[in-house]
Design an enzyme around this catalytic site. Structure first.
Site, PDB file in Angstrom:
ATOM      1  N   LYS A 115       0.829  -1.211   0.000  1.00  0.00           N
ATOM      2  CA  LYS A 115       0.000   0.000   0.000  1.00  0.00           C
ATOM      3  C   LYS A 115       0.863   1.260   0.000  1.00  0.00           C
ATOM      4  O   LYS A 115       0.525   2.254  -0.640  1.00  0.00           O
ATOM      5  CB  LYS A 115      -0.960   0.000   1.199  1.00  0.00           C
ATOM      6  CG  LYS A 115      -2.087  -1.036   1.069  1.00  0.00           C
ATOM      7  CD  LYS A 115      -3.166  -0.552   0.124  1.00  0.00           C
ATOM      8  CE  LYS A 115      -4.005  -1.614  -0.564  1.00  0.00           C
ATOM      9  NZ  LYS A 115      -4.537  -2.673   0.233  1.00  0.00           N
ATOM     10  N   LYS A 197      -5.530 -12.128 -11.548  1.00  0.00           N
ATOM     11  CA  LYS A 197      -6.867 -12.598 -11.197  1.00  0.00           C
ATOM     12  C   LYS A 197      -7.916 -11.515 -11.439  1.00  0.00           C
ATOM     13  O   LYS A 197      -7.586 -10.339 -11.502  1.00  0.00           O
ATOM     14  CB  LYS A 197      -6.884 -13.013  -9.730  1.00  0.00           C
ATOM     15  CG  LYS A 197      -6.694 -11.838  -8.763  1.00  0.00           C
ATOM     16  CD  LYS A 197      -6.985 -12.250  -7.340  1.00  0.00           C
ATOM     17  CE  LYS A 197      -7.145 -11.062  -6.415  1.00  0.00           C
ATOM     18  NZ  LYS A 197      -8.381 -10.293  -6.597  1.00  0.00           N
ATOM     19  N   LYS A 200     -11.616  -6.327  -8.128  1.00  0.00           N
ATOM     20  CA  LYS A 200     -12.487  -5.159  -8.074  1.00  0.00           C
ATOM     21  C   LYS A 200     -11.804  -3.942  -8.674  1.00  0.00           C
ATOM     22  O   LYS A 200     -12.454  -3.060  -9.196  1.00  0.00           O
ATOM     23  CB  LYS A 200     -12.813  -4.826  -6.609  1.00  0.00           C
ATOM     24  CG  LYS A 200     -13.777  -5.779  -5.960  1.00  0.00           C
ATOM     25  CD  LYS A 200     -14.368  -5.101  -4.718  1.00  0.00           C
ATOM     26  CE  LYS A 200     -14.501  -6.085  -3.571  1.00  0.00           C
ATOM     27  NZ  LYS A 200     -13.438  -5.968  -2.560  1.00  0.00           N
TER      28      LYS A 200
HETATM   29  P1  ATP Z   1      -9.324  -5.509  -4.482  1.00  0.00           P
HETATM   30  O1  ATP Z   1      -8.926  -5.431  -5.935  1.00  0.00           O
HETATM   31  O2  ATP Z   1      -9.922  -4.235  -3.938  1.00  0.00           O
HETATM   32  O3  ATP Z   1      -8.282  -6.134  -3.599  1.00  0.00           O
HETATM   33  P2  ATP Z   1     -10.614  -8.050  -4.771  1.00  0.00           P
HETATM   34  O4  ATP Z   1     -11.373  -8.229  -6.022  1.00  0.00           O
HETATM   35  O5  ATP Z   1      -9.247  -8.663  -4.716  1.00  0.00           O
HETATM   36  O6  ATP Z   1     -10.581  -6.504  -4.466  1.00  0.00           O
HETATM   37  P3  ATP Z   1     -11.157  -8.592  -2.011  1.00  0.00           P
HETATM   38  O7  ATP Z   1     -12.143  -7.706  -1.319  1.00  0.00           O
HETATM   39  O8  ATP Z   1      -9.687  -8.347  -1.813  1.00  0.00           O
HETATM   40  O9  ATP Z   1     -11.498  -8.591  -3.587  1.00  0.00           O
HETATM   41  O10 ATP Z   1     -11.471 -10.103  -1.635  1.00  0.00           O
HETATM   42  C1  ATP Z   1     -12.731 -10.545  -1.166  1.00  0.00           C
HETATM   43  C2  ATP Z   1     -12.726 -12.064  -1.190  1.00  0.00           C
HETATM   44  O11 ATP Z   1     -12.785 -12.533  -2.546  1.00  0.00           O
HETATM   45  C3  ATP Z   1     -11.480 -12.707  -0.582  1.00  0.00           C
HETATM   46  O12 ATP Z   1     -11.889 -13.855   0.131  1.00  0.00           O
HETATM   47  C4  ATP Z   1     -10.639 -13.096  -1.782  1.00  0.00           C
HETATM   48  O13 ATP Z   1      -9.816 -14.211  -1.501  1.00  0.00           O
HETATM   49  C5  ATP Z   1     -11.722 -13.444  -2.812  1.00  0.00           C
HETATM   50  N1  ATP Z   1     -11.254 -13.200  -4.190  1.00  0.00           N
HETATM   51  C6  ATP Z   1     -11.008 -12.008  -4.751  1.00  0.00           C
HETATM   52  N2  ATP Z   1     -10.650 -12.136  -6.044  1.00  0.00           N
HETATM   53  C7  ATP Z   1     -10.667 -13.470  -6.318  1.00  0.00           C
HETATM   54  C8  ATP Z   1     -10.433 -14.251  -7.510  1.00  0.00           C
HETATM   55  N3  ATP Z   1     -10.119 -13.670  -8.663  1.00  0.00           N
HETATM   56  N4  ATP Z   1     -10.582 -15.591  -7.431  1.00  0.00           N
HETATM   57  C9  ATP Z   1     -10.929 -16.193  -6.262  1.00  0.00           C
HETATM   58  N5  ATP Z   1     -11.179 -15.519  -5.112  1.00  0.00           N
HETATM   59  C10 ATP Z   1     -11.061 -14.167  -5.132  1.00  0.00           C
HETATM   60 MG    MG Z   2      -7.838  -8.227  -3.029  1.00  0.00          MG
END
Ligand code: ATP
Ligand code: MG
Length: 334
Positions: A115, A197, A200
């Site tokens: 971060k 992956k 968001k």
């Molecule tokens: P950010 O980009 O803000 O980090 P994110 O899409 O990675 O968002 P998180 O809020 O960090 O989402 O994760 C929420 C949950 O979703 C966690 O349990 C994480 O392991 C799961 N998760 C996020 N992206 C994936 C993915 N592409 N495949 C499987 N699990 C995921």
């Molecule tokens: Mg994440």
């Protein structure tokens, strides 16, 4: 004798639109866990302020994340579902727990270092103490299990450390939470452009959101990265094709999956057809969740009711822990 179900805590940050990775990597497990455990599932709105402090977006994001979880099958009558900021006991225990956290150890956490690199203009103290707040989210409900993705292992380790430190200094109060996953549940949903992956906060066209309209889903899948095919029967499947098969395994019938696996194996595969089929199956899967989530977001009375109900239950349990913690620390005068 009826045994109490074990307590599980998990949170999700309201920082954007939920996507297939969130669904298959997290929400789907919540829906299973709510049958087997006493689940506390919360929207981590305080946590989101460390990186997404925009009052214009926050209330809408919180409502959508909640609605999408419920539309996916999270049942507020089975699990305790709440917003973190509706439980002020968490903030009080966080203050107390900060006295047991060392700046040196917090500065070493890899997600903190990430971060600092990503937002050097906003290295706030909340980012530094993020693992303390996360530990308190878990410990205040006295959870014994926490579902964790691979990236969150270290935070859970720290939660165990804080629990131990507290118990050692003041007396036994917190169970040490263990990592937990259903054996077959650790799927990782790859980005459609082949870079990392689905997420968001990255490439919008390479991530399928639960809020995407049908034509958007079809359009995104049409653009998904594939292979040109080698013409060599038996050639190993490239990652881009394997990623599409993974999605098929989640939303298509076993017959469809087998058809395309075989089609790859003998190199008769037509990617246009494959993406069209996957598009149709994906629309059937996402469409009902999206529509239900929209309905829920329009029904503000219902959303407010379940938030209040969840907050009440979460506070009752949290308050009992906090009172005991204060007593042990010596903060009870009358
Ligand atoms: P950010 O980009 O803000 O980090 P994110 O899409 O990675 O968002 P998180 O809020 O960090 O989402 O994760 C929420 C949950 O979703 C966690 O349990 C994480 O392991 C799961 N998760 C996020 N992206 C994936 C993915 N592409 N495949 C499987 N699990 C995921
Ligand atoms: Mg994440």
């Amino acid at each position: 004798m009826a045994t109490e179900k074990e307590i599980v805590v998990s949170g999700i940050r309201p920082t954007g639109y939920l996507h297939l990775g969130n669904y298959f990597g997290a929400i789907r497990n919540f829906i299973r866990m709510q049958e087997d455990f006493n689940c506390y599932i919360f929207v981590a709105d305080w946590h989101s302020l460390t990186t997404h402090p925009d009052p214009k977006d926050l209330p809408g994001n919180v409502m959508r994340v909640l609605a999408e979880n419920i539309a996916s099958g999270l049942d507020p009558e089975k699990a305790v579902v709440y917003a973190q900021s509706d439980v002020p006991e968490i903030a009080e225990l966080y203050l107390l727990m900060n006295m047991l956290a060392y700046v040196g150890e917090l500065e070493k956490v890899p997600t903190f270092k990430d971060k600092v690199r990503l937002q050097p203009q906003n290295v706030n103290a909340g980012l530094l103490t993020y693992p303390v707040l996360m530990a308190v989210d878990i410990l205040i409900q006295r959870a014994v299990k926490v579902p964790v993705g691979k990236d969150q292992g270290q935070h859970l380790e720290m939660a165990r450390n804080f629990a131990q430190r507290f118990n050692h200094r003041y007396g036994n109060l917190f169970p040490e939470p263990a990592a937990f996953n259903y054996g077959d549940s650790l799927v990782r949903i790859a980005s459609l452009d082949g870079n990392g992956k689905m997420s968001k906060s990255e490439n919008e066209m390479a991530t399928i959101y639960l809020a995407d309209e049908d034509d958007k889903i079809i359009q995104k899948l049409k653009k998904a990265k594939t292979d040109s095919g080698t013409g060599e029967p038996g050639a190993p499947m490239p990652e881009s094709v394997a990623n599409l098969i993974t999605l098929m395994e989640l939303v298509s019938t076993p017959e469809v999956v087998k058809f395309y696996q075989d089609a790859w194996a003998n190199q008769t595969i037509r990617f246009g057809d494959m993406k069209k089929q996957l598009g149709e199956d994906m629309v059937k899967f996402v469409g009902p969740i999206r529509e239900r989530a929209k309905e829920l977001q329009r029904d503000t009375d219902y959303m407010h009711k379940i938030m209040k109900q969840g907050a009440e239950k979460a506070r009752a349990n949290a308050s009992a822990t906090l009172q005991e913690a204060k007593k042990l620390i010596g903060l009870k005068y009358y």
